[in-house]
Motif scaffolding. Structure first.
Motif, PDB file in Angstrom:
ATOM      1  N   PRO A 199     -16.443 -17.795 -20.884  1.00 22.78           N
ATOM      2  CA  PRO A 199     -16.298 -18.298 -20.206  1.00 22.78           C
ATOM      3  C   PRO A 199     -17.020 -19.951 -20.451  1.00 22.78           C
ATOM      4  CG  PRO A 199     -16.355 -16.329 -19.220  1.00 22.78           C
ATOM      5  CD  PRO A 199     -16.583 -16.334 -20.356  1.00 22.78           C
ATOM      6  N   ILE A 200     -16.589 -20.672 -19.753  1.00 22.04           N
ATOM      7  CA  ILE A 200     -17.120 -22.478 -19.503  1.00 22.04           C
ATOM      8  C   ILE A 200     -17.834 -22.624 -18.274  1.00 22.04           C
ATOM      9  CG2 ILE A 200     -17.652 -24.600 -20.070  1.00 22.04           C
ATOM     10  CD1 ILE A 200     -16.610 -22.434 -22.387  1.00 22.04           C
ATOM     11  N   VAL A 201     -18.985 -22.247 -18.426  1.00 17.82           N
ATOM     12  CA  VAL A 201     -20.582 -22.867 -16.850  1.00 17.82           C
ATOM     13  C   VAL A 201     -20.585 -24.212 -16.807  1.00 17.82           C
ATOM     14  CG1 VAL A 201     -22.278 -21.920 -15.656  1.00 17.82           C
ATOM     15  CG2 VAL A 201     -20.431 -19.763 -17.281  1.00 17.82           C
ATOM     16  N   ASP A 202     -20.795 -24.265 -15.917  1.00 16.36           N
ATOM     17  CA  ASP A 202     -20.948 -25.865 -15.507  1.00 16.36           C
ATOM     18  C   ASP A 202     -20.897 -27.100 -14.844  1.00 16.36           C
ATOM     19  OD1 ASP A 202     -21.356 -28.900 -17.471  1.00 16.36           O
ATOM     20  OD2 ASP A 202     -20.088 -29.086 -15.531  1.00 16.36           O
ATOM     21  N   SER A 203     -22.552 -27.146 -14.506  1.00 15.90           N
ATOM     22  CA  SER A 203     -22.788 -27.699 -12.887  1.00 15.90           C
ATOM     23  C   SER A 203     -22.321 -26.742 -11.695  1.00 15.90           C
ATOM     24  CB  SER A 203     -22.536 -29.070 -12.728  1.00 15.90           C
ATOM     25  OG  SER A 203     -22.017 -30.154 -13.495  1.00 15.90           O
ATOM     26  N   GLY A 204     -22.713 -26.128 -11.733  1.00 12.95           N
ATOM     27  CA  GLY A 204     -22.642 -24.507 -11.084  1.00 12.95           C
ATOM     28  C   GLY A 204     -21.794 -24.280 -11.032  1.00 12.95           C
ATOM     29  N   ILE A 205     -20.004 -24.323 -11.724  1.00 15.09           N
ATOM     30  CA  ILE A 205     -18.977 -23.143 -11.427  1.00 15.09           C
ATOM     31  C   ILE A 205     -18.290 -22.531 -13.136  1.00 15.09           C
ATOM     32  CG2 ILE A 205     -16.065 -24.092 -11.724  1.00 15.09           C
ATOM     33  CD1 ILE A 205     -16.977 -26.417  -9.381  1.00 15.09           C
ATOM     34  N   VAL A 206     -17.606 -22.041 -12.754  1.00 13.79           N
ATOM     35  CA  VAL A 206     -17.606 -20.976 -14.084  1.00 13.79           C
ATOM     36  C   VAL A 206     -15.654 -21.251 -14.072  1.00 13.79           C
ATOM     37  CG1 VAL A 206     -17.172 -18.961 -15.107  1.00 13.79           C
ATOM     38  CG2 VAL A 206     -19.129 -19.336 -13.582  1.00 13.79           C
ATOM     39  N   TRP A 207     -15.891 -22.109 -15.210  1.00 13.14           N
ATOM     40  CA  TRP A 207     -14.454 -22.133 -15.808  1.00 13.14           C
ATOM     41  C   TRP A 207     -13.576 -21.268 -16.614  1.00 13.14           C
ATOM     42  CZ3 TRP A 207     -11.855 -26.434 -12.955  1.00 13.14           C
ATOM     43  CH2 TRP A 207     -12.815 -27.376 -11.704  1.00 13.14           C
TER      44      TRP A 207
END
Length: 394
Positions: A330-338
């Motif tokens: 998973p990719i985590v950035d700015s409080g969101i998991v993509w």
């Protein structure tokens, strides 16, 4: 394990390009709603203002505003504050603002080339960018190559033919490139880890280990750390084995710590102390990749579970079961998991509680990836667009 010095490189495995080349625990499978560590039902609830398609498969509880697009860019990941992806057979580096820093021209005589996701087939120094290609040509075997580009211009400098089937994991430090390779013969019981001299353009050492599936590799403070079924620690100068640990597959490096998953355990390895520092037992058999942010591990599995695990307490903070199998980290950035699932659906979940913020169907390949950097998320086929993610509705 045997370590040997190779003067002049492996025969036939390093060919500088001629000038003319430049021309051209088992997861549950029931349908019960997921719960977080407190037992609270975390099944995502419909948003009152969600933009739903006729099929009811679209959720966009956050505003996705187009920032820029690069047509055809896919297999995108983030490296050193830039988006890096494949465009046809070549690598394209794009700034956060959407400016194309450079696009390579590989001059690949076999036409179509492939390179791995998540940056495993990518490394760079101040002078060079290294990209692993698998050339699909007309011959019976298609050896993996490492293309060496000028770091400033993207101009092709030379090509190193590995003589292997795949390259899994590369890192470059100083005047050396280090990589782990998989042999062509799947019955072969040993895979090489190599050091390649960038000045002499030859392999200076090779160490072989009893596996045919090497995965991650990184270099730190004179040591090479590589997973070949076990985590091997090698002397970067000689290739001699220094230590080995556990049953490791892929790891995720965060600064001076390696985080890994080995079936039913998530652990950490401190590169400074050269020792394992943490182990957390988990219930699911997660995939080989994970992401760690703020002492929380985000992991996925092939049954569609995406989980956030607190590494201090070992408890599952939240867990959501998505529609399809999840592969890759998973990719985590700015409080969101993509994440992408196997049906090419893009998911964006709140990193704190797991609530679904984005669900959008795409036409991307099942092994493609979403990538995100500083509040900007790149979504591949059919959009090929980087979106700014608004926070006003969260």
């Amino acid at each position: 394990m045997a370590s040997l010095a190779i003067g002049g490189g492996l025969a036939g495995c390093m060919q500088p390009l001629l000038e003319e080349a430049g021309d051209g625990g088992q997861a549950s499978t029931d349908d019960e709603p997921a719960t977080d560590s407190t037992g609270t039902d975390t099944e995502p609830q419909p948003e009152a203002d969600s933009d739903e398609s006729d099929e009811g498969d679209t959720i966009e509880a956050v505003d996705l505003s187009p920032a820029w697009d690069v047509d055809g860019l896919n297999r995108v990941f983030v490296d050193d504050g830039q988006f890096v992806g494949r465009n046809s057979g070549d690598v394209t580096i794009v700034s956060w603002d959407g400016d194309v820093v450079w696009e390579s021209q590989s001059g690949d005589p076999d036409g179509y080339s492939e390179w791995p996701n998540d940056g495993r087939g990518f490394a760079r120094t101040d002078d060079y960018v290294f990209v692993h290609y698998l050339s699909w040509g007309i011959e019976e075997e298609y050896p993996a190559c490492v293309y060496v580009f000028d770091a400033d211009t993207g101009e092709l400098e030379w090509r190193h033919d590995t003589g292997a089937d795949r390259v899994y994991g590369m890192d470059a430090v100083g005047d050396r490139l280090y990589y782990a390779a998989r042999p062509f013969d799947r019955d072969e019981t040993e895979s090489p880890i190599r050091a390649y001299d960038l000045d002499d353009r030859e392999i200076v050492w090779e160490s072989r280990f009893s596996t045919n599936d090497p995965w991650s590799l990184t270099v730190h403070d004179g040591h090479v750390y590589a997973t070949t079924g076990r985590m091997r620690v090698l002397d970067a100068a000689s290739g001699d084995l220094v230590a080995e640990h556990g049953n490791w597959f892929a790891f995720h490096r965060e600064n001076e710590t390696l985080y890994f998953e080995d079936g039913d355990t998530i652990g950490a390895y401190d590169l400074v102390a050269d020792e394992r520092t943490m182990e957390v037992s988990v219930d699911h058999g997660y995939s080989r990749d994970l992401t760690v942010v703020a002492n929380r591990a985000y992991v996925s599995d092939t049954n569609g579970y995406l989980s956030a695990i607190d590494l201090e307490t070992g408890t599952v903070r939240w867990e959501e079961r998505l529609d399809g199998s999840l592969s890759g980290r998973p990719i985590v950035d700015s409080g969101i998991v993509w994440a992408y699932d196997a049906t090419s659906v893009l998911w964006g979940l709140d990193a704190d509680d797991g609530s679904v913020l984005v669900r959008r169907s795409t036409e991307a390949d099942g092994d493609d990836r979403v990538s995100a950097l500083d509040g900007r998320v790149f979504v591949p086929d059919p959009y090929y667009t980087a979106y700014d993610v608004g926070e006003d509705e969260r």
